[in-house]
Design an enzyme around this catalytic site. Sequence first.
Site, PDB file in Angstrom:
ATOM      1  N   CYS A 280       0.828  -1.201   0.000  1.00  0.00           N
ATOM      2  CA  CYS A 280       0.000   0.000   0.000  1.00  0.00           C
ATOM      3  C   CYS A 280       0.865   1.256   0.000  1.00  0.00           C
ATOM      4  O   CYS A 280       1.961   1.275   0.551  1.00  0.00           O
ATOM      5  CB  CYS A 280      -0.914   0.017   1.219  1.00  0.00           C
ATOM      6  SG  CYS A 280      -1.976  -1.427   1.361  1.00  0.00           S
TER       7      CYS A 280
ATOM      8  N   ARG B  75       3.775   1.016  -6.730  1.00  0.00           N
ATOM      9  CA  ARG B  75       3.756  -0.038  -5.720  1.00  0.00           C
ATOM     10  C   ARG B  75       2.659  -1.064  -5.979  1.00  0.00           C
ATOM     11  O   ARG B  75       2.684  -2.159  -5.417  1.00  0.00           O
ATOM     12  CB  ARG B  75       3.560   0.589  -4.328  1.00  0.00           C
ATOM     13  CG  ARG B  75       4.696   1.495  -3.916  1.00  0.00           C
ATOM     14  CD  ARG B  75       4.357   2.267  -2.652  1.00  0.00           C
ATOM     15  NE  ARG B  75       4.328   1.418  -1.484  1.00  0.00           N
ATOM     16  CZ  ARG B  75       5.376   1.143  -0.710  1.00  0.00           C
ATOM     17  NH1 ARG B  75       6.545   1.669  -1.005  1.00  0.00           N
ATOM     18  NH2 ARG B  75       5.264   0.383   0.350  1.00  0.00           N
TER      19      ARG B  75
ATOM     20  N   TRP C  37      -3.799  -2.143  -1.445  1.00  0.00           N
ATOM     21  CA  TRP C  37      -3.666  -3.472  -2.036  1.00  0.00           C
ATOM     22  C   TRP C  37      -4.484  -4.402  -1.147  1.00  0.00           C
ATOM     23  O   TRP C  37      -4.153  -4.625   0.016  1.00  0.00           O
ATOM     24  CB  TRP C  37      -2.206  -3.895  -2.084  1.00  0.00           C
ATOM     25  CG  TRP C  37      -1.987  -5.221  -2.723  1.00  0.00           C
ATOM     26  CD1 TRP C  37      -1.909  -6.435  -2.119  1.00  0.00           C
ATOM     27  CD2 TRP C  37      -1.824  -5.484  -4.117  1.00  0.00           C
ATOM     28  NE1 TRP C  37      -1.708  -7.427  -3.028  1.00  0.00           N
ATOM     29  CE2 TRP C  37      -1.652  -6.876  -4.264  1.00  0.00           C
ATOM     30  CE3 TRP C  37      -1.805  -4.678  -5.255  1.00  0.00           C
ATOM     31  CZ2 TRP C  37      -1.457  -7.479  -5.507  1.00  0.00           C
ATOM     32  CZ3 TRP C  37      -1.615  -5.282  -6.483  1.00  0.00           C
ATOM     33  CH2 TRP C  37      -1.439  -6.665  -6.604  1.00  0.00           C
TER      34      TRP C  37
ATOM     35  N   ASN D 229      -1.168   0.169   6.217  1.00  0.00           N
ATOM     36  CA  ASN D 229      -0.473  -0.826   5.409  1.00  0.00           C
ATOM     37  C   ASN D 229      -0.121  -1.985   6.323  1.00  0.00           C
ATOM     38  O   ASN D 229       0.374  -1.781   7.428  1.00  0.00           O
ATOM     39  CB  ASN D 229       0.803  -0.234   4.787  1.00  0.00           C
ATOM     40  CG  ASN D 229       1.535  -1.230   3.911  1.00  0.00           C
ATOM     41  OD1 ASN D 229       0.989  -2.243   3.499  1.00  0.00           O
ATOM     42  ND2 ASN D 229       2.801  -0.944   3.623  1.00  0.00           N
ATOM     43  N   GLY D 230      -0.395  -3.208   5.891  1.00  0.00           N
ATOM     44  CA  GLY D 230      -0.066  -4.370   6.696  1.00  0.00           C
ATOM     45  C   GLY D 230      -1.295  -5.188   7.038  1.00  0.00           C
ATOM     46  O   GLY D 230      -2.354  -5.058   6.420  1.00  0.00           O
TER      47      GLY D 230
ATOM     48  N   GLU E 169      15.424 -15.947 -14.459  1.00  0.00           N
ATOM     49  CA  GLU E 169      15.034 -14.531 -14.444  1.00  0.00           C
ATOM     50  C   GLU E 169      14.318 -14.147 -15.737  1.00  0.00           C
ATOM     51  O   GLU E 169      13.330 -13.400 -15.719  1.00  0.00           O
ATOM     52  CB  GLU E 169      16.274 -13.660 -14.231  1.00  0.00           C
ATOM     53  CG  GLU E 169      16.024 -12.160 -14.293  1.00  0.00           C
ATOM     54  CD  GLU E 169      15.083 -11.638 -13.221  1.00  0.00           C
ATOM     55  OE1 GLU E 169      14.652 -10.481 -13.337  1.00  0.00           O
ATOM     56  OE2 GLU E 169      14.760 -12.385 -12.264  1.00  0.00           O
TER      57      GLU E 169
ATOM     58  N   LYS F 264      10.416 -12.708 -15.901  1.00  0.00           N
ATOM     59  CA  LYS F 264      10.026 -11.440 -16.531  1.00  0.00           C
ATOM     60  C   LYS F 264       8.839 -11.644 -17.472  1.00  0.00           C
ATOM     61  O   LYS F 264       7.938 -10.809 -17.534  1.00  0.00           O
ATOM     62  CB  LYS F 264      11.217 -10.835 -17.286  1.00  0.00           C
ATOM     63  CG  LYS F 264      12.244 -10.192 -16.391  1.00  0.00           C
ATOM     64  CD  LYS F 264      11.684  -8.952 -15.709  1.00  0.00           C
ATOM     65  CE  LYS F 264      12.529  -8.525 -14.528  1.00  0.00           C
ATOM     66  NZ  LYS F 264      12.309  -9.348 -13.327  1.00  0.00           N
TER      67      LYS F 264
ATOM     68  N   GLU G  31       5.692 -12.136 -15.329  1.00  0.00           N
ATOM     69  CA  GLU G  31       5.263 -10.878 -14.727  1.00  0.00           C
ATOM     70  C   GLU G  31       4.594  -9.949 -15.734  1.00  0.00           C
ATOM     71  O   GLU G  31       3.572  -9.323 -15.443  1.00  0.00           O
ATOM     72  CB  GLU G  31       6.468 -10.149 -14.120  1.00  0.00           C
ATOM     73  CG  GLU G  31       7.055 -10.801 -12.890  1.00  0.00           C
ATOM     74  CD  GLU G  31       8.295 -10.087 -12.398  1.00  0.00           C
ATOM     75  OE1 GLU G  31       8.436  -9.924 -11.183  1.00  0.00           O
ATOM     76  OE2 GLU G  31       9.136  -9.690 -13.236  1.00  0.00           O
TER      77      GLU G  31
ATOM     78  N   HIS H  43      15.753 -34.992 -18.658  1.00  0.00           N
ATOM     79  CA  HIS H  43      15.119 -35.608 -17.490  1.00  0.00           C
ATOM     80  C   HIS H  43      13.663 -35.182 -17.334  1.00  0.00           C
ATOM     81  O   HIS H  43      13.115 -35.234 -16.231  1.00  0.00           O
ATOM     82  CB  HIS H  43      15.909 -35.280 -16.227  1.00  0.00           C
ATOM     83  CG  HIS H  43      17.303 -35.810 -16.250  1.00  0.00           C
ATOM     84  ND1 HIS H  43      17.609 -37.119 -15.967  1.00  0.00           N
ATOM     85  CD2 HIS H  43      18.484 -35.210 -16.563  1.00  0.00           C
ATOM     86  CE1 HIS H  43      18.914 -37.311 -16.078  1.00  0.00           C
ATOM     87  NE2 HIS H  43      19.477 -36.162 -16.444  1.00  0.00           N
TER      88      HIS H  43
ATOM     89  N   LYS I 266       5.051  -3.664  -6.105  1.00  0.00           N
ATOM     90  CA  LYS I 266       6.489  -3.474  -6.154  1.00  0.00           C
ATOM     91  C   LYS I 266       7.176  -3.981  -4.894  1.00  0.00           C
ATOM     92  O   LYS I 266       8.204  -4.642  -4.953  1.00  0.00           O
ATOM     93  CB  LYS I 266       6.803  -1.983  -6.350  1.00  0.00           C
ATOM     94  CG  LYS I 266       8.294  -1.665  -6.438  1.00  0.00           C
ATOM     95  CD  LYS I 266       8.928  -2.317  -7.649  1.00  0.00           C
ATOM     96  CE  LYS I 266      10.383  -1.914  -7.821  1.00  0.00           C
ATOM     97  NZ  LYS I 266      11.031  -2.673  -8.906  1.00  0.00           N
TER      98      LYS I 266
END
Length: 615
Positions: free
Chosen positions: A2, A27, A75, A101-102, A484, A488, A491, A507, A610
Amino acid sequence: MCGIVGYVGSQSALDVVMAGLKRLEYRGYDSSGVAVLADGGLAAAKKAGKLVNLEKELVEHPLPAGSTGIGHTRWATHGGPTDANAHPHLDNAGRVAVVHNGIIENFACLRAELTERGHDLASDTDTEVVAHLLAEEFSACADLAEAMRQVCQRLEGAFTLVAVHADEPDVVVGARRNSPLVVGVGEGEAFLASDVAAFIAHTRSAIELGQDQVVELSRDGVTVTGFDGAPAEVRSYHVDWDASAAEKGGYDYFMLKEIAEQPKAVADTLLGRIDAAGLLTLDEVRIPVHELREIDKVVIVACGTAFHAGLIAKYAIEHWTRIPCEVELASEFRYRDPILGSRSLVIAISQSGETMDTLMALRHAREQGSKVLAICNTNGSTIPRESDAVLYTHAGPEVAVASTKAFLTQLVACYLVALYLGQVRGTKWGDEIQAVIRDLSQIACEVERVLETMEPVRELARSVADKNTVLFLGRHVGYPVALEGALKLKELAYMHAEGFAAGELKHGPIALIEEGMPVVVVVPSSRGRSVLHDKIVSNIQEIRARGAMTIVIAEEGDETVVPYADHLIRIPATPTLLQPLVATVPLQVFACELATARGNEVDQPRNLAKSVTVE
């Protein structure tokens, strides 16, 4: 997650708060709201969806002008993203407004108590109980800061709270436990925010808040106490970037800007690392040298992209120091009863310094007597403050949710930590360390060269935008690069993407290969580790024989891959351990362009935030 903004001063609070919320959009959020103190009362507006919805609401139903206010981008955790669940939350009398926030873990029992006492709660959130509790406490003491202290002692969980009360029109109060909150100090004005980006256009003077602290802001200054009311010591610091650093600078997306900023970010992270005696230094080290020499195990904890940086760091640490190194997902770390002790060094990697999973892993490590070293991009954040040593990356603000320049600077920082340990333990001579530093110093130029040759990669991305799956293969340090690259695409492009160690192909994963499926292969250098190189060339032949579209990332001068590459992406030749710094860049560009071609929001991908500040 948030975004929180608070302001008291002489400017229009609504203008300051809304501008701050815009700077915190990166964020991730699903609703927003504001509250302003004016004319002896409190006025609020909030809407589900993007900030533009709130802006329309404010045009249709303007709030009165005032110079004290708070704002929030939410959020959703408790309760869906609706107008009613958006923050701020008010008490029944409409005199208190709270943003949060939390997660308040004991909210259910608190809510039941309030309901029994006749309070009418209008939302599904855990936050609303705080507004009602503050109203009760304020009626007893007529002091918002004291009311906040009393309420916080009843709360369980991780939270940042910011509140205003109509009876104290020139005061904003905040509280912090396990969630980010920073103070900005100006001339006759003060700010509260979850990120300095919210107020950087007004002041670059900041104060970091510690654990379990309450802060009271007024035009006359800032007062910080513990939850128990005792005065608290705070540390002031200067933010070394300005508002322009958080703007797009002519790019269509922040991600494009941040990809382009990587050469400078890499160079800045290397600046000032060698002292007058020619020795490598970190930013802060509160671990005696003799204890570092006795370290017998390194454990890296991180999440997401930072975890991939840790996987690459393992190769460098073990190669340069001969210390065993483990890499752990921070979210799993403390739940599996890891074996730690006083001779263990835990390295915590976090861009924001507030990643809750990583923070809790760090605290668990310290409880076991281990030393903790933080790699972080955010000065004054919680993880560096609670660590025994810190190396700051100097990437500047990273706004796009998908990490790019933070990843490359984390890699540089990991290499520096590995070299530092080698220096302390005597496994690397000074001239050897300086030779690696020289190689690292060249990387910024090499990344610049890569960026100058990316148009074919963009064309390739557009050509495969209709595909359903992309696979990534790599060996040695190329394996984390493959992971990575796949992350990407997940995301940004919202498509199935997987990274595999190329040796594992036979395998199981080779069963996934279909006609025309794009497979990106990160090829190790043909110099030095030629056995690995030859094996991955065989992997390319295997998947091409089964109809895959082979997209090969290989060093300049490597001609052995040419017959088997449907698309060849060249990168500069670099020392093996440093290759991820150049090999990752085409994958960032590829993912960004593919997402754009699919019509996706690049800077704010769906369902992502974020900074993940809750477990």
